[in-house]
Design a protein around this motif. Structure first.
Motif, mmCIF file in Angstrom:
data_model
loop_
_atom_site.group_PDB
_atom_site.id
_atom_site.type_symbol
_atom_site.label_atom_id
_atom_site.label_comp_id
_atom_site.label_asym_id
_atom_site.label_seq_id
_atom_site.Cartn_x
_atom_site.Cartn_y
_atom_site.Cartn_z
ATOM 1 N N ALA A 123 0.820 -1.183 0.023
ATOM 2 C CA ALA A 123 -0.094 -0.109 0.013
ATOM 3 C C ALA A 123 0.946 1.410 0.010
ATOM 4 N N ASN A 124 1.963 1.328 -0.704
ATOM 5 C CA ASN A 124 2.847 2.366 -0.833
ATOM 6 C C ASN A 124 3.486 2.704 0.564
ATOM 7 N N THR A 125 3.356 2.065 1.510
ATOM 8 C CA THR A 125 4.143 2.502 2.746
ATOM 9 C C THR A 125 4.882 1.380 3.242
ATOM 10 N N GLY A 126 4.778 0.107 3.539
ATOM 11 C CA GLY A 126 5.408 -0.963 4.042
ATOM 12 C C GLY A 126 6.054 -0.518 5.391
ATOM 13 N N VAL A 127 5.181 -0.332 6.381
ATOM 14 C CA VAL A 127 5.504 0.347 7.701
ATOM 15 C C VAL A 127 6.064 -0.510 8.686
ATOM 16 N N PHE A 128 5.792 -1.773 8.370
ATOM 17 C CA PHE A 128 6.441 -2.896 9.542
ATOM 18 C C PHE A 128 7.831 -3.203 9.296
ATOM 19 N N THR A 129 8.727 -2.187 9.393
ATOM 20 C CA THR A 129 10.127 -2.164 9.405
ATOM 21 C C THR A 129 10.594 -1.013 10.050
ATOM 22 N N GLU A 130 12.141 -0.527 10.126
ATOM 23 C CA GLU A 130 12.746 0.472 10.694
ATOM 24 C C GLU A 130 12.320 1.789 10.093
ATOM 25 N N GLU A 131 12.605 1.854 8.745
ATOM 26 C CA GLU A 131 12.724 2.902 7.921
ATOM 27 C C GLU A 131 12.027 2.809 6.800
ATOM 28 N N VAL A 132 11.226 3.774 6.247
ATOM 29 C CA VAL A 132 10.843 3.685 4.790
ATOM 30 C C VAL A 132 10.979 4.790 4.019
ATOM 31 N N VAL A 133 10.831 4.577 2.628
ATOM 32 C CA VAL A 133 10.921 5.673 1.710
ATOM 33 C C VAL A 133 9.685 5.922 1.060
ATOM 34 N N VAL A 134 8.899 7.166 1.325
ATOM 35 C CA VAL A 134 7.287 7.331 0.418
ATOM 36 C C VAL A 134 7.647 8.824 -0.213
ATOM 37 N N LYS A 135 6.543 9.097 -0.882
ATOM 38 C CA LYS A 135 6.515 10.356 -1.661
ATOM 39 C C LYS A 135 6.177 11.281 -0.524
ATOM 40 N N GLU A 136 6.816 12.524 -0.851
ATOM 41 C CA GLU A 136 6.435 13.810 -0.096
ATOM 42 C C GLU A 136 5.093 13.856 0.476
ATOM 43 N N THR A 137 4.085 13.838 -0.756
ATOM 44 C CA THR A 137 2.740 14.031 -0.506
ATOM 45 C C THR A 137 2.162 12.922 0.790
ATOM 46 N N GLN A 138 2.885 11.800 0.960
ATOM 47 C CA GLN A 138 2.460 10.780 1.656
ATOM 48 C C GLN A 138 2.813 11.004 3.105
ATOM 49 N N ALA A 139 3.692 11.758 3.416
ATOM 50 C CA ALA A 139 4.394 12.193 4.806
ATOM 51 C C ALA A 139 3.833 13.513 5.197
ATOM 52 N N VAL A 140 2.461 13.385 6.065
ATOM 53 C CA VAL A 140 1.886 14.592 6.467
ATOM 54 C C VAL A 140 2.505 15.145 7.840
ATOM 55 N N VAL A 141 3.124 16.387 8.096
ATOM 56 C CA VAL A 141 3.734 16.733 9.127
ATOM 57 C C VAL A 141 2.578 17.129 10.290
ATOM 58 N N ILE A 142 2.986 16.555 11.406
ATOM 59 C CA ILE A 142 1.744 16.602 12.438
ATOM 60 C C ILE A 142 2.519 17.414 13.585
ATOM 61 N N ASP A 143 1.392 17.926 14.522
ATOM 62 C CA ASP A 143 2.086 18.578 15.556
ATOM 63 C C ASP A 143 2.704 17.846 16.597
ATOM 64 N N PRO A 144 3.923 18.023 17.144
ATOM 65 C CA PRO A 144 4.838 17.350 17.977
ATOM 66 C C PRO A 144 4.116 16.867 19.099
ATOM 67 N N GLU A 145 2.846 17.320 19.627
ATOM 68 C CA GLU A 145 2.003 17.155 20.940
ATOM 69 C C GLU A 145 1.215 15.708 20.324
ATOM 70 N N VAL A 146 0.858 15.241 19.129
ATOM 71 C CA VAL A 146 0.258 14.288 18.846
ATOM 72 C C VAL A 146 1.070 12.954 18.843
ATOM 73 N N PRO A 147 0.692 12.102 20.009
ATOM 74 C CA PRO A 147 1.213 10.905 20.101
ATOM 75 C C PRO A 147 1.443 9.965 18.758
ATOM 76 N N PHE A 148 2.507 9.551 18.634
ATOM 77 C CA PHE A 148 2.826 8.603 17.384
ATOM 78 C C PHE A 148 1.777 7.525 17.463
ATOM 79 N N GLU A 149 1.423 6.825 18.564
ATOM 80 C CA GLU A 149 0.715 5.652 18.733
ATOM 81 C C GLU A 149 -0.786 5.899 17.978
ATOM 82 N N ALA A 150 -1.159 7.503 18.286
ATOM 83 C CA ALA A 150 -2.337 7.715 17.547
ATOM 84 C C ALA A 150 -2.212 8.208 16.075
ATOM 85 N N ALA A 151 -1.249 9.025 15.784
ATOM 86 C CA ALA A 151 -0.938 9.457 14.601
ATOM 87 C C ALA A 151 -1.042 8.254 13.462
ATOM 88 N N CYS A 152 -0.537 7.404 13.815
ATOM 89 C CA CYS A 152 -0.287 6.019 13.093
ATOM 90 C C CYS A 152 -1.490 5.504 12.395
#
Length: 286
Positions: A123-152
């Motif tokens: 699905a263009n991501t493959g996140v069950f690993t340590e690092e991924v390479v995705v398009k800029e449009t796929q990486a949405v900058v979030i507020d640092p206060e948002v927990p990663f466990e929710a943001a994912c």
């Protein structure tokens, strides 16, 4: 680096590498990832995906490297990932309809190698690993206060469940929403139904603990039922039903909603529901 890979069988590999980002791509260190049933569907053959493939598509993390043309993210930014690999430049993208972009679906990316062999990202991501390479449009900058466990969860479960309520069903204030299955999509459906001011939200799930935070606050107008058979369809108002869960419940839920009402389904092929006396719309995208 380590990754969960489908090669025809499920493997945890430690010989996985990811290439550097191209000019419109970013490299992201994964901090948290969510498990979606779509990942399981690759393993059981429901989704026919060519191996080898690094699984996982709900992810969030930190930008480690950016391509030369990237302008929307910088090294160190916290980001949530989306599966929509849209180009960000065509007419569809300019209209705010990334799902209509020709780059969004059907073009499989292979940024990984597994044991030296090129491997796909699910699905263009493959996140069950340590690092991924995705398009800029796929990486949405979030507020640092948002927990990663929710943001994912935002890139799949949240947009699917909330999008069905707000964009597809267009639930109106006072209407009833029945949610069958309270996993990630179901819980997102519940929250969107609250935002839409639904008058009654009925959740059918075998485990009430999945929605316990909703049940403990009477102001949230959420009811729990253990089975589909417990539904008491009340007259008046249009039901907007969002469904997730096991296939065997498909035949059960279609009988509990009054005629001429609308059903939105996830994870079932429309042919499974054609025998229904109700109008069926399959919500495959938010």
């Amino acid at each position: 680096m380590k990754a969960i890979v489908w090669t025809g069988e499920l493997e945890v590999r430690d010989d996985v590498e990811v290439r550097g980002p191209r000019q419109d791509e970013v490299r992201v260190r994964i901090v948290n990832a969510g498990l979606c049933h779509s990942d399981v569907s690759v393993i059981d053959g429901t989704i026919m995906f060519p191996p080898p493939v690094v699984l996982g598509h709900e992810g969030a993390g930190v930008v480690e490297e950016v391509g030369a043309a990237v302008t929307k993210a910088s090294v160190g930014d916290p980001v949530g990932l989306t599966t929509l690999g849209n180009c960000g430049r065509c007419a569809a993208c300019d209209r705010g309809q990334p799902t209509h972009c020709r780059d969004t679906m059907g073009r499989l990316s292979r940024p990984f190698t597994v044991g030296g062999e090129k491997a796909y990202s699910f699905a263009n991501t493959g996140v069950f690993t340590e690092e991924v390479v995705v398009k800029e449009t796929q990486a949405v900058v979030i507020d640092p206060e948002v927990p990663f466990e929710a943001a994912c969860l935002i890139g799949c479960a949240v947009v699917t469940g909330a999008g069905a309520v707000l964009n597809r069903a267009k639930v109106q204030p006072g209407q009833t929403v029945a949610v069958i299955g309270a996993g990630g999509i179901g819980q997102s459906t519940i929250q969107a139904a609250r935002i839409a001011a639904a008058g009654r939200i009925v959740v059918i799930d075998a485990n009430p603990e999945t929605i316990w935070p909703f049940l403990t606050d009477p102001a949230k107008h959420v009811e729990w039922l253990g089975t589909v058979a417990d539904i008491d369809p009340r007259p008046g108002g249009t039901y907007r039903v969002n469904v997730g869960g096991e296939h065997q419940s498909a035949g059960e839920y279609v009988e509990v909603v009054p005629q001429e009402k609308v059903v939105f389904t996830f994870g079932w092929e429309e042919k499974e529901l054609r025998a229904s006396r109700m109008k069926v719309e399959t919500a495959s995208t938010p």
